[in-house]
Design an enzyme around this catalytic site. Structure first.
Site, PDB file in Angstrom:
ATOM      1  N   ILE A 605       0.795  -1.212  -0.048  1.00 35.36           N
ATOM      2  CA  ILE A 605      -0.043  -0.101  -0.011  1.00 35.36           C
ATOM      3  C   ILE A 605       0.921   1.327  -0.148  1.00 35.36           C
ATOM      4  CG2 ILE A 605      -2.347  -0.986   1.025  1.00 35.36           C
ATOM      5  CD1 ILE A 605      -1.282  -0.087   3.861  1.00 35.36           C
ATOM      6  N   GLY A 608       7.502   3.094   3.181  1.00 36.63           N
ATOM      7  CA  GLY A 608       7.770   3.732   4.384  1.00 36.63           C
ATOM      8  C   GLY A 608       9.182   4.077   4.238  1.00 36.63           C
ATOM      9  N   GLY A 611      11.228   0.514   4.154  1.00 34.44           N
ATOM     10  CA  GLY A 611      10.716  -0.646   3.171  1.00 34.44           C
ATOM     11  C   GLY A 611       9.130  -0.238   3.109  1.00 34.44           C
ATOM     12  N   ASP A 724       6.714  15.107  15.295  1.00 31.99           N
ATOM     13  CA  ASP A 724       6.248  15.127  13.752  1.00 31.99           C
ATOM     14  C   ASP A 724       4.807  15.025  13.488  1.00 31.99           C
ATOM     15  OD1 ASP A 724       6.805  15.214  11.188  1.00 31.99           O
ATOM     16  OD2 ASP A 724       7.263  13.061  10.933  1.00 31.99           O
TER      17      ASP A 724
HETATM   18  O1  ACK Z   1      -1.447   7.595   2.669  1.00 34.18           O
HETATM   19  P1  ACK Z   1      -1.250   5.907   2.656  1.00 34.18           P
HETATM   20  O2  ACK Z   1      -2.055   5.212   2.049  1.00 34.18           O
HETATM   21  O3  ACK Z   1      -1.292   5.689   4.173  1.00 34.18           O
HETATM   22  O4  ACK Z   1       0.114   5.646   2.319  1.00 34.18           O
HETATM   23  C1  ACK Z   1       1.075   5.423   3.319  1.00 34.18           C
HETATM   24  C2  ACK Z   1       1.711   4.241   3.231  1.00 34.18           C
HETATM   25  O5  ACK Z   1       1.291   3.244   3.872  1.00 34.18           O
HETATM   26  C3  ACK Z   1       3.184   4.654   3.605  1.00 34.18           C
HETATM   27  O6  ACK Z   1       3.338   4.801   4.880  1.00 34.18           O
HETATM   28  C4  ACK Z   1       0.026   3.668   4.559  1.00 34.18           C
HETATM   29  N1  ACK Z   1      -0.157   3.234   6.007  1.00 34.18           N
HETATM   30  C5  ACK Z   1       0.725   3.222   6.722  1.00 34.18           C
HETATM   31  N2  ACK Z   1       0.305   2.628   7.851  1.00 34.18           N
HETATM   32  C6  ACK Z   1      -0.911   2.515   7.657  1.00 34.18           C
HETATM   33  C7  ACK Z   1      -1.750   1.550   8.522  1.00 34.18           C
HETATM   34  N3  ACK Z   1      -1.814   1.297   9.349  1.00 34.18           N
HETATM   35  N4  ACK Z   1      -3.069   1.183   7.746  1.00 34.18           N
HETATM   36  C8  ACK Z   1      -3.306   1.736   6.498  1.00 34.18           C
HETATM   37  N5  ACK Z   1      -2.244   2.441   5.641  1.00 34.18           N
HETATM   38  C9  ACK Z   1      -1.184   2.714   6.361  1.00 34.18           C
HETATM   39  C10 ACK Z   1      -0.095   5.433   4.575  1.00 34.18           C
END
Ligand code: ACK
Length: 905
Positions: A605, A608, A611, A724
């Site tokens: 999705i 990070g 990774g 942050d």
């Molecule tokens: O904006 P997004 O879809 O939400 O794209 C970023 C991506 O991963 C990189 O950080 C998504 N993300 C991070 N943690 C979560 C989580 N717990 N549930 C759903 N999406 C997440 C974040």
């Protein structure tokens, strides 16, 4: 010639000799188509003659024109009446014109009489003349004339007479000749019927006309097959055999339609629901009929029809779940708000019901709980729902009289007319914890001595169960909670000793029940003024009781978390994992190790810092499968990277709050290393808002901000400084619940205040003192929170737009502040400006922010007030640039409209 004449007269004589008795040979050459010479009858005789086509026919003739007083009768056999009431007698005959008969005297007649006699006896041999009733004297329309003689054309007369015959089974007819020369060619006797007919879908049988010429026979029709009576079908049969005055009729049964007077079944794909005169209709959308004669169309699979839905209505579906369910807890009430379902299923009767469950802690964040979830119990009947619990038309409900310190789950279901039939439940749930206990009130100080006083108070109006004890917290006002003392007591009063004279103290009291601590009371500020004289303790001339409710301006309380955390024994304090020598010890203390086999990765999705971030499912033994986000550490990492990566989990694992992203666990025993957190369906807040630009109500936006503030209050209570806080680090779930995430930056940044300026600092979100000399505190998080507020209200706009970082720092230094986003309520912008106070002590605490937002949510009216019509001066004031007032005025910018024309230059 003489010989011929002789032979002719001989022939005549010979013929005369052949005539039977009672007849006389007469020249009747004027009879058309007859022999020139016939034997004329004194009585009716049956005679064969030739018709105009030279075909021999039988006739009855009489021609006794030379004798006076003729009375010759000819009678028919018995004619059965057969139900007829009026019969018609059509007589065809030829009649000799008396004038054309040579030598006839005045005895010759040109008429005959028609008689009838009713009788049940079909073999009457003798009927007296007087028994006959005269029907009419019949005269010829045509008779032999001179003109006709040459061409031998027989003129046939046709006369019709009718007669009422109602008394016997049959009748006889008789023809009376009174001295005419007649040949009866035919007698036809008939009666009339109105023929079988179908009118207005009713069948009317073949019906014999009435007895009189004016009579109308009323006939009742019977409905044709597959039809039913609308109104009694009737018609009248007229004397001439015509149907008259149709009344009423029938209607085709359901499933049948009128096709040319018959009811035919509706063909497949069509239906007819009622008896009516309209034809079959095509099946409405999402339905079908497979067999002929359908009265209603069956719904396609997955579509339904409510009992009250008319058959002409399309089949429909239950609605999808309500969307974006948010909850705002205020003391012991919760406001639940949601958006209508994405799919209404083709109906307009959507209504909502709210279920309330009390669930065991630990189920927080559970996406959907079934109604009969074993770990949840229904809330008691004392919970009040306003305007109601079921059949709600609006998308908002206030739930009050909740128990404090209790974990509730509210399930909002959307339903419509077909929900029950379909059996499909569509729900959204939200879990809230009602944490606020009614505070103790009326704190009083008595028995004041040099070093002590007695405090007493009232117990909370609505305590959450039996009060187990009270906790008294007090500190010197100057110390501002940096150092305080706690006392606990079972009674509603306590003697406080060891106080310093001539000092202002602040006292708070809170109650504890089995469910935990309630909220601290408002503060009692007490000035312990002591006059020391002759060993007598003199109570001060004035003991000042100021019960202060904090209002719009915020006083500094707990900004310096570092100092606080060792002083607050009641609150759990965050432990920095970097203080552990062995990072693995920290991780295993705060995070659960998860077996990789229980994780099912589904898709990537995002990316990070360390990774990929994936989504997937986690099924732990004995637990329900849940959706999770999985952060992994890419291969080839250094020790430091491993430590940094896992430290986020060590931090996150210490938190347990509905507005903080929940750590499910970590995978450290195999590679890649993973951090498993709850899955947030809507991803990061900034992207989410940009995607839904302008789609939320102010209350919804404030609800999101409230959640973030609540999470931040929790972090600040635990003395954790985020560093942050930004919309990109807030995650949003399907219920629109916002949760603080990304606990990485705190360790990435150098804590050394002397460290060189680092570009890793998110300048636009960071308070000036944190940028300038690394003074990261809860107060600097409050500054960032103000920026997040601005991001939320402007739907993900970039703070300070395309200004570069240096310009931003300079602008802030000069007092510039972000203006109110479009449609931003004044109160919200004011709160932002408060968060951006240069002096960090002047900024509100998260607790105050939370209170403020709760107040706004409780009084949505205050949020509707948008920016008033401002003057240039007020506007400059609001963004801290008053000093440019004169410059702008001098340049002619006196109205906001004129400012719109201002270019960058
Ligand atoms: O904006 P997004 O879809 O939400 O794209 C970023 C991506 O991963 C990189 O950080 C998504 N993300 C991070 N943690 C979560 C989580 N717990 N549930 C759903 N999406 C997440 C974040």
């Amino acid at each position: 010639l003489c010989l011929f004449l002789l032979l002719f007269f001989f022939f005549l004589f010979f013929l005369q000799l052949l005539c039977p008795s009672g007849t006389v040979l007469k020249n009747i050459s004027k009879y058309r188509n007859a022999n020139l010479n016939v034997c004329l009858h004194f009585q009716w005789e049956e005679v064969s003659i030739m018709d105009e086509k030279n075909i021999p026919i039988r006739t009855y003739q009489v021609c006794n024109v030379l004798e006076p007083s003729q009375n010759n009768w000819l009678r028919t056999d018995w004619i059965p009446r057969s139900g007829a009431q009026r019969v018609y007698v059509e007589v065809k005959f030829t009649l000799r014109d008396c004038n054309s008969l040579p030598g006839v005297t005045g005895t010759c007649k040109e008429t005959f009489n028609l008689y009838y006699h009713e009788s049940n006896d079909d073999r009457e041999s003798y009927i007296k003349e007087s028994s006959f009733i005269k029907v009419d004297t019949v005269a010829a329309d045509e008779s032999f004339t001179q003109v006709d003689v040459g061409d031998r054309i027989m003129k046939l007369n046709t006369e019709v007479r009718d007669v009422k015959v109602t008394t016997r089974k049959g009748f006889y007819l008789a023809f009376q000749d009174v001295g005419a020369c007649i040949a009866l060619v035919s007698v036809r006797v008939f009666y009339k019927t109105c023929p079988l007919t179908i009118r207005n879908l009713a069948t009317f049988p073949d019906t014999v006309t009435g007895a009189d010429t004016s009579s109308l026979v009323e006939v009742r029709g019977s409905c044709v097959n597959q039809s039913e009576e609308r109104e009694e079908p009737k018609m009248y049969c007229g004397a001439d055999g015509e149907w008259l005055v149709p009344i009423g009729g029938c209607l085709c049964n359901p499933g049948y339609e009128d096709k040319g007077g018959a009811c035919k079944a509706c063909t497949a794909g069509f239906y007819k629901a009622k008896s009516s005169d309209v034809g079959c209709s095509k099946c409405p959308p999402h339905s079908h009929s497979l067999r002929d004669g359908a009265t209603v169309c069956d719904c396609h699979s997955g579509y339904y029809r409510a009992d009250t839905d008319p058959p002409a209505m399309a089949c429909t579906q239950p609605p999808s779940a309500p969307q974006q369910l948010i909850s705002v807890v205020n003391k012991t009430s919760v406001v639940l708000e949601w958006s209508p379902p994405r799919r209404l299923g083709g109906r307009s009767d959507t209504s909502y019901s709210v279920d309330c469950l009390i669930c065991q802690t630990g189920l927080t964040g559970t996406k959907i709980l079934s109604r009969n979830h074993s770990l949840c119990l229904p809330c008691g009947s004392d919970v009040v729902f306003s305007p109601g619990q079921t059949d709600l038309k609006a998308t908002r409900v206030v739930v009050s009289e909740l128990r404090a310190h209790t974990h509730y789950t509210f399930i909002v279901q959307a339903g419509n007319g077909v929900s029950q039939i379909s059996g499909a439940g569509t729900a959204q749930s939200v879990s809230v914890t009602v944490t606020t206990n009614q505070a103790v009130s009326s704190i009083q100080a008595t028995d004041v001595t040099r070093h002590s006083l007695s405090l007493s108070w009232q117990q909370p109006d609505r305590p959450n169960g039996v009060i187990l004890e009270y906790e008294v917290k007090f500190y010197e006002k100057d110390q501002r909670e940096r150092s305080y003392r706690i006392m606990r007591t079972f009674s509603r009063s306590v003697d406080v000793t060891g106080l310093n004279p001539l000092t202002v103290y602040v006292f708070h009291v809170r109650a504890r029940t089995a469910a935990g601590y309630g909220e601290f009371s408002d503060s009692l500020i007490f000035w312990l003024v002591i006059s020391v004289g002759v060993g007598i303790l003199l109570l001060i001339s004035a003991a000042v009781f100021i019960i202060s409710r904090r209002r719009s301006k915020y006083s500094k309380t707990k900004q310096d978390s570092e100092e606080e955390k060792h002083l607050n024994p009641g609150v759990k304090i965050y432990v920095d994992p970097f203080t552990y020598e062995d990072p693995d010890q920290a991780i295993h203390e705060f995070a659960k190790e998860i077996d990789v086999s229980s994780i099912h990765i589904e898709r990537v999705i995002g990316m990070g810092e360390f990774g990929e971030v994936c989504s997937g499912r986690l099924r732990l033994q004995g637990k329900r499968e849940i959706y999770v986000a999985i952060k992994s550490l890419k291969a080839g990492y250094s020790d430091k990277q491993r430590r940094d990566f896992l430290s986020e989990a060590s931090i996150m694992g210490q938190f347990d709050h509905p507005n903080i992203i929940r750590l499910e666990g970590v995978v450290t025993r195999c590679k890649p290393l993973m951090i498993i957190t709850e899955y947030m369906e809507n991803g990061s807040l900034d992207a989410f808002l940009r995607k839904h630009d302008g789609q939320f109500t102010v209350i919804q936006l404030v609800g999101m901000l409230r959640g973030i503030a609540s999470g931040m209050k929790y972090l600040s209570d635990m003395s954790y400084v985020h560093r942050d806080l930004a919309a990109r680090n807030i995650l949003v779930n399907s219920n629109l619940v916002c949760k603080v995430s990304d606990f990485g930056l705190s360790r990435v940044l150098e804590d050394d205040p002397e460290a060189a300026y680092t570009t890793r600092i998110p300048i636009r979100w960071t308070a000036p003192e944190a940028i300038a000399y690394r003074k990261f505190t809860t107060a600097s998080d409050v500054w960032s929170y103000g920026i997040v507020m601005w991001e939320v209200v402007s739907y993900g706009e970039r703070p300070y737009w395309d200004m570069n970082n240096q310009d931003v720092i300079k602008a802030i230094e000069e007092g510039y502040r972000l203006p109110a986003p479009m449609d931003c309520p004044v109160v919200l912008h004011q709160l932002m400006l408060d968060c951006w106070e240069r002096e960090r002590a002047e900024r509100p605490t998260f607790s105050q922010i939370l209170n403020m937002l709760d107040k706004l949510i409780r009084n949505p009216g205050t949020l509707q007030v948008c920016m008033p019509e401002w003057s240039v001066c007020e506007w400059l004031q609001s963004i801290g640039l008053e000093r440019y007032r004169d410059t702008l005025a001098a340049a002619g910018y006196t109205s906001l409209d004129s400012l719109l024309a201002l270019t960058h230059q």
